[in-house]
Every structure is written in C-alpha cells, then in structure tokens.
Design an enzyme around this catalytic site. Structure first.
Site, PDB file in Angstrom:
ATOM      1  N   GLU A 201      39.658 -17.058 -60.200  1.00 29.76           N
ATOM      2  CA  GLU A 201      40.074 -16.080 -61.126  1.00 29.76           C
ATOM      3  C   GLU A 201      38.992 -15.467 -62.244  1.00 29.76           C
ATOM      4  OE1 GLU A 201      41.740 -18.765 -60.338  1.00 29.76           O
ATOM      5  OE2 GLU A 201      43.838 -18.245 -60.384  1.00 29.76           O
TER       6      GLU A 201
ATOM      7  N   SER B 189      19.029 -11.217 -46.036  1.00 25.56           N
ATOM      8  CA  SER B 189      20.281 -10.379 -46.310  1.00 25.56           C
ATOM      9  C   SER B 189      20.057  -9.179 -47.056  1.00 25.56           C
ATOM     10  CB  SER B 189      21.364 -11.430 -46.779  1.00 25.56           C
ATOM     11  OG  SER B 189      20.802 -11.593 -48.334  1.00 25.56           O
TER      12      SER B 189
ATOM     13  N   GLU C  11      21.908 -10.060 -42.015  1.00 22.65           N
ATOM     14  CA  GLU C  11      23.151 -10.909 -42.165  1.00 22.65           C
ATOM     15  C   GLU C  11      24.323 -10.455 -42.452  1.00 22.65           C
ATOM     16  OE1 GLU C  11      21.464 -13.948 -44.474  1.00 22.65           O
ATOM     17  OE2 GLU C  11      19.281 -13.819 -43.889  1.00 22.65           O
TER      18      GLU C  11
ATOM     19  N   HIS D 162      18.440 -11.880 -58.909  1.00 22.34           N
ATOM     20  CA  HIS D 162      19.610 -12.452 -59.585  1.00 22.34           C
ATOM     21  C   HIS D 162      19.959 -11.472 -60.575  1.00 22.34           C
ATOM     22  CE1 HIS D 162      17.843 -16.149 -57.949  1.00 22.34           C
ATOM     23  NE2 HIS D 162      19.043 -16.029 -57.386  1.00 22.34           N
TER      24      HIS D 162
HETATM   25  N1  GLN Z   1      18.118 -15.554 -45.702  1.00 13.19           N
HETATM   26  C1  GLN Z   1      19.140 -15.856 -46.793  1.00 13.19           C
HETATM   27  C2  GLN Z   1      19.483 -14.715 -47.524  1.00 13.19           C
HETATM   28  O1  GLN Z   1      18.681 -13.658 -47.514  1.00 13.19           O
HETATM   29  C3  GLN Z   1      18.395 -16.826 -47.712  1.00 13.19           C
HETATM   30  C4  GLN Z   1      19.046 -17.041 -49.079  1.00 13.19           C
HETATM   31  C5  GLN Z   1      18.628 -17.958 -49.975  1.00 13.19           C
HETATM   32  O2  GLN Z   1      17.549 -18.376 -49.667  1.00 13.19           O
HETATM   33  N2  GLN Z   1      19.561 -18.536 -50.875  1.00 13.19           N
HETATM   34  O3  GLN Z   1      20.607 -14.488 -47.877  1.00 13.19           O
END
Ligand code: GLN
Ligand code: ZN
Length: 765
Positions: free
Chosen positions: A17, A442, A493, A703
């Site tokens: 949540e 990804s 991915e 991030h």
């Molecule tokens: N190959 C993964 C991605 O790109 C690596 C992620 C990671 O290192 N936490 O999502």
C-alpha cells in the site's frame, strides 16, 4: 516472565500500500493528505499484527528510509535542500529522489531537481539507505514532530510502545564526510540532540527506547569504541530505559564494550549462533535486561521452536524477568504475510515464515516459556513435524547436481587467453569506436508491458500473443537505441519483471511467492525467490529473445544474464547447506546459458553481478573466503567462452577500493559500474590499482528522474579519463532503465551520445 518484542516491522504494507501511495503522490495523481492517510493505515495495521507482543516498535515506519528519517530528526540537511518552502515531506522526498514530485515538464533540464542523496546498502542486506552528509558546517537540531506524532498515534490504541531510533555512533558511522571533517568530532554536537529527544520521549510517557547500534557487530577501532562509551555515558543521565540493539551477527571483539555500556538493556542476535549468550550474561550487570534475537529476522524459514526452547528455557530460568525475546533484527528484510501465498506449493509453504508468522513464533515461544510447553504441545508438535518433513524431503536433493558440483575443476573458470589478446580479437569482430556506448540492460517497463506479462502469467493471454507483444517491445527498444546511436544494444528485458525472479522461475530448486515483497529502496520492492533445493536448468532461458533482438539489427546485441552471486544474494537461500555450495550450483546452470548464447551467435554477453559486494561478510576477517568462492562462481559461469566473445559484467555501486583485486580476477572484458551520484569517487580505487580490463563508469543516475545534460556527462567522463586510459573507457548509465520513463530515458541517452561524440572528437583533435 519473558518479555516479547519486535525490533521493526516491514513498512511497505501487506499489499504494498505504501508503495502505491508514494508513487501516486510523486506522479501528481494524489494529494499529500491522501499519502499521509495511507501511511497511517499501514502503521495501524502493522501495530495490530504485533499486538500479541509485550512491546510494539514505533518509529520503524518510514516514508522512504529510516536513515533519512534520522537525518531529518536531527536536521542534518545538506545546504542544497535548505530553504525550500512547503511541507517537510516534500523536502524529504527531494533529498531522497532529487525532487519531490513530478513537474509538468519532466524533460526540462532545469526543473526543480537537486542532487539526490547518495544511496548505499544497509549493512549486508539489499535495503538501501540515503547516506547522511557531514562537513565542517554540520550542526544538529532536534526536529521531533514526526516521531512524536507516531508515538501519540500508537498510544491511542496500544499500551506498551517502544520508539526505535538509530544510535548516534551508527548514524555517524553510516554517513559520509564531504570535506576533511572527522566524523567522530561531531559526536559532541550530536549527543545533546539525542539527549533532548530522550527527554521528550520521557515527557510522552515512554519507558523504553530501542537504540539501534548495528555497527557493534563490525570491527571497530579504538576511537569508535571510545565513541560508544562517550555517547552512552552522556545519555545515561536521561531517566529512560535504553535498549541498545545490535544485529546482523555476533559482537565478538565488541562484546566487552557492549555489555559494559551504561544502559538498561542489550539486544543481541543469537539466531544462528548461541555461543555469545553465556559470556554476555556473565558480563552484564544484574540490573540489565538481555534481549535475545532468537529467530532470524532476515530469512524466511520456519523456526524449529522445540530446538530453540531446548536452549532457551535454561536461560529463561537463569534470567527470569531480565530476559526479552525478539526476532534477530527488524523484519524489514522479510515479506509481510505468508497468508498471501495461496498459489504456492502447499508443502513448501509450510516450511516458511514471513513477518506476521515470525511475530507468531515469538509470541508462541514467549507463551511456552511463561506457561510451560505443556499448554502449547499441539502447536509445538505440529511445528516439529514440519521441520522434520523439510529436513528429510526428497524434493530438496538432486544427486546429479551434487555430483556436478563435486566435479568442478579450476580450468572451467579460465579464459583461453588473457584480456590483452582477447581485446584485439573482439575489436576485429565488433568494430567499436572509442568511448563505446551501451546501456545496462533494461528499458522502461511501461504499464502495458507489465499488464501483458501479468495476463500471460495468469493465463488470460496466450503464449503467442504474449510473445508477439514482447517482440514488438523488443523491436521498439532496438529502434530507439539505433536512432539514439548507441553502439552495443540490448533487447530491453521487457519479459523480465525482476532480474533474479526471471531466472529463478526457470530453474529447478526455486519457489516463488505471489506477494513476498521486500523493500529495496524508497518505493522499490523486490520479491526475492526462495531457493529450497538443488539447482538445475532444464532448457535455455534467454536465447530466443536475444536471438530475435539480434535479428533486428546489425549492431552487436548484448545477451543479458544475472550472475550466480547475485542470484544467491538476492534470493532467500537454504539454511541447510553452505551459501558457497548453492552458489556453485547456480554457476553451473548459468554457464550452460552463456554457452548456449555464444552458440546462437551472440557476441557480447553481460553477466550482472549487481549484488556481489553486498554479500561481503560484515567482518573483514571473513572477506577473503567469500570473495574466493564468489569470484570462482562468476568465472565458472563466464569464462568457458571463446576469446572473441566479449563478457561484460555490471555492478550497482561505487565502493571498489576494498574489492578491486577480486573484481579484476573475475576477468570480465568490460565492467560497468555505478558512479554518477558519488561524483566518480570510485575511481580512487584505480589510483592504487591498475585495473587491467575495460570499464564503463556510469554517467546517468537512473535512480532519480533528473536528466543529465551532455556537459555534465562529458565532465564525468573527463574525470574518469584522468585515472583510466581512454581506450579502456565505455560510456553508459549507472544501472538499468526499467524504473524510468521513455520521456526521461530518450533525452538522457541522447545527451549521453552527444557527450560521447564530443569526447571522440576531442581525442582525434
Ligand atoms: N540488466 C539489469 C537491468 O538493466 C541490471 C539491473 C541491476 O544491475 N540492478 O535492469
Ligand atoms: Zn545496476
């Protein structure tokens, strides 16, 4: 009478949540009042789940991170987030994420972003905290409204509550001096603020406060040991009972120090090893209470209650009222409720215990001690039967796998030629420019991707339709990367919800939860798979998607795997064999995948070891052994390939100084690492150590939603080039882009390309 308590409860909520409330608020889809109300509901529910305990923790709840909460509680704000108007929570999110909320112009480079606080792993867990910042101008001032509100809120419905805060010594140890400040010099400024806080707790009717000092289980030099004495001799004048909590291991050299601090009680982690209990009792003054962390707060296995009672009862007889029991550490590191798992294999499910079940275990142990085992015989017998079934289950053992592990030979981890030779062969094949660009794997995971994947999993969408949807997403990714101009491409991915779960689901020996979410950072959660038996691979796991992606482009397509050490460190692992044995099993299964990719014509293969560092034991004396088998496992997975195949690895952090030699021994041709938030600081490692292979220091902090401009990126790379030969450098983001949006990623990568072009030109001219 034994007293039962808990050190902390997961704050993300039984159905995540808090995550959804946070993200809705950040996206501008809900109000602050709605977020605050959702958070309050999570707290209330958490307290209800713990109501059977004698004390419930308060202050363990956090909107983002409990270390950041301490930073705000102490008003230790970096200059860049001072002076903003508005609600404090917005400023809190600003420091956590670089901005408080989404603005209307997400790709406008100047909008209200500030540099987010650096994030790093909390001890040897996969939880990340925001690193406190210190400098000569650091001052502290008490800002207690948040925790006091929580206390009042808890008092409305619960009688015995225990606030939880991070101790002054651990807080300083976890932070980072931004200049030549000696962190310990700040202690004298810090202690009066802690003193004020404790006084305020007293005014609010609090009897006991839990002060977490987990650095007590690490090696401390004499100055830090001295800091403990200074701190608690200062705080002893407050008329409140302090319970110092250590966890994540044994006290060892700090045992004498910890037992002699002038506080009312000490919590120690005895879930794995009970050998410190008697020495601690012998040293503990007779008025002090001893809290024992009797079950693991970090793994998900049901505890053997009879075995625990066998050693705990004599201690209870000895200590009487002075004994408290709890899980070893905060339950932050385990999922909330096993009752969510109605789809899990029934038998395996009985072997497990999540946060709510762990609270039940503690409360059962408490009753067994207080009322005698006889009154709970049925429950204890049931527990015993389950423990025995697991121990002897045929589902756990696979003879073939065990034999293959025994037959591992050191040349399995040896490339045919050294990197200096391989690099020429690889370059002849790949023809990459200087400052080659790539991404970490990804690309953004849109709502549509997630929903298609979920529908496929629950059987609503057929494999053909699912595969079509994933292929078109792969195609989109490839086209975007080509138009941006990247050199080594990835498939994006889309088919993976999580880098460990994706592989675990295809391997034998793993089981999955439906909702076993554990907070990783902020609103991000991971659902660690559970390794219950020997690991084997039935068929190729990634080859089809990768080959399809390669068929769409002439540029090299990077195959993308999660490495054995990361698979291990991000899973809940067996407690019935050494971690290294489980890791070797994983390394063999993944080696087969690497060789299958190579055979299918994939020329670049990345094996992510995002979590290698966090597996380091807390005590340095154990590092060498861990690094030896961790590196060996990576090498078994990666190094069976031909010289021409370029192996990449990726690591999600920037502290390399202490492991750089082990990282070099992995012998990956290219390593990409996280650096942008720490301002290329990791490159210090390269001053003393000549890293032999190629390296891509991350230049885009994925991030945060902030979009770096090309000048910033170029400067970061120039900084890197002062330490690393330009021919060795790659240009790439810090990590995978799955949590970002396309409208953030495209301009950021375009800026990254622009920087790379300029760098290339500056070399030529
Ligand atoms: N190959 C993964 C991605 O790109 C690596 C992620 C990671 O290192 N936490 O999502
Ligand atoms: Zn990463």
């Amino acid at each position: 009478m034994v007293t039962t308590h808990n050190l902390g409860f997961p704050r993300i909520g039984r159905q995540r949540e808090l995550k959804f409330a946070l993200e809705a608020y950040w996206q501008g889809e809900s109000t602050l009042a709605e977020l605050i109300a959702a958070a309050s509901n999570v707290r209330q529910t958490n307290w209800q789940h713990q109501a059977a305990l004698d004390f419930i923790p308060v202050g363990d709840f956090s909107f983002y991170d409990h270390v950041l909460d301490m930073t705000f509680l102490l008003s230790n704000l970096p200059e860049r987030v001072k002076g903003f108007d508005g609600h404090e929570l917005d400023n809190y999110f600003r420091l956590a994420r670089g901005r408080s909320q989404q603005t209307n112009h997400p790709h406008h480079e100047c909008c209200s972003g500030v540099r987010a606080g650096e994030m790093t792993k909390w001890f040897d867990t996969n939880y990340h905290y925001i690193v406190p910042e210190f400098s000569h101008s650091t001052t502290f001032q008490l800002n207690p409204s948040r925790i006091i509100n929580f206390i009042q809120e808890a008092k409305a419905s619960h009688s015995r509550i225990k606030p939880v805060i991070i101790g002054p010594v651990t807080y300083l140890a976890l932070g980072k001096a931004k200049d030549d400040t000696n962190k310990l010099d700040l202690l004298t400024k810090l202690l009066p603020v802690y003193g004020e806080l404790l006084e305020l707790f007293i005014e609010n009717g609090i009897e006991w406060v839990q002060i977490d000092e987990p650095i007590l289980v690490t090696e401390l030099d004499s100055q830090w040991q001295h800091a403990f004495n200074t701190a608690y001799h200062h705080l002893k004048f407050c008329k409140i009972n302090i319970l110092i909590a250590s966890y994540f291991g044994q006290l060892k050299d700090n045992l004498y120090l910890a037992t002699n601090l002038p506080v009312a009680g000490l919590h120690i982690d005895v879930s794995d090893n009970q050998s410190e209990i008697q020495p601690v009792i012998n040293l503990l003054a007779p008025h002090k209470i001893l809290s024992l962390g009797v079950i693991s707060g970090r793994n998900i296995w049901r505890s053997d209650l009879t075995a625990i009672l066998d050693w705990l009862e004599p201690i209870a007889n000895q200590l009487k009222e002075r004994l408290w029991i709890a899980p070893s550490c905060s339950l932050l590191h385990v999922p909330v409720d096993l009752a969510n798992e109605d789809k899990m294999d029934k038998e395996i499910r009985t072997w497990l215990s999540f946060a709510i079940q762990k609270i039940e275990e503690i409360s059962l142990l408490g009753s067994a001690i207080n009322q005698g085992r006889g009154t709970l015989q049925d429950q204890l017998n049931k527990n015993k039967a389950i423990i025995e079934t697991r121990r002897s289950s045929a589902r756990v053992n696979n003879h073939q796998v065990q034999e293959r592990v025994k037959a591992i030979h050191s040349n399995m981890g040896q490339r045919k030629n050294p990197h200096s030779i391989r690099v020429t062969k690889q370059q002849a094949l790949l023809q990459l420019p200087v400052f080659p660009t790539t991404t970490i794997g990804s690309f953004p995971q849109t709502k549509e991707i997630r929903s298609t994947r979920n529908k496929y999993k629950s059987g609503i969408v057929s494999f053909t339709d699912y595969s079509q949807a994933m292929k078109s997403e792969i195609e989109r990714c490839v086209r975007e990367q080509e138009s941006i101009g990247l050199d080594v491409l990835v498939h994006g991915e889309a088919e993976r919800n999580d880098m460990v779960e994706y592989f675990g689901e295809q391997l034998n020996g793993y089981v999955f939860s439906q909702a076993g979410w554990v907070q990783s950072y902020g609103s991000r959660c991971v659902k660690p798979p559970i390794i219950y038996g020997d690991i084997s691979r039935e068929k190729a796991m990634t080859v089809d998607w990768t080959v399809y992606a390669q068929s769409l482009t002439k540029k090299p397509m990077k195959g993308m795997l999660t490495g054995p050490v990361t698979m291990l460190n991000w899973s809940f692992v067996r407690d019935d064999q050494p971690r290294s044995t489980t890791c070797k099993q994983l390394s063999l299964a993944l080696r087969d995948e690497v060789l299958d990719l190579e055979r299918a014509g994939i020329k670049v293969i990345q094996i992510d070891e995002a979590a290698l560092r966090e597996g380091l034991p807390l005590r340095q004396e154990l590092w060498q052994d861990y690094l030896r088998w961790a590196v060996e496992c990576f090498r078994i997975t990666a190094n069976g390939v031909e010289d021409e195949t370029q192996i990449h690895t990726h690591m999600c952090y920037s502290e390399f100084n202490d492991i750089i030699e082990a990282v070099a021994q992995m012998d990956a041709d290219v390593i990409t690492i996280e650096t942008s938030r720490s301002d290329m600081e990791l490159l210090e490692a390269f001053e003393h150590f000549n890293y032999p292979n190629h390296i891509g220091p991350g230049v885009y902090d994925i991030h945060t939603p902030n979009i770096p401009n090309s000048q910033e990126i170029k400067q970061l790379m120039e900084k890197a080039a002062q330490r690393i030969p330009v021919q060795h450098l790659w240009v790439n983001p810090d990590c995978g882009l799955k949590t970002r949006r396309w409208d953030e990623v495209i301009p950021a990568l375009e800026n990254m390309m622009k920087a790379a072009y300029e760098l290339r030109e500056s070399i030529v001219s």
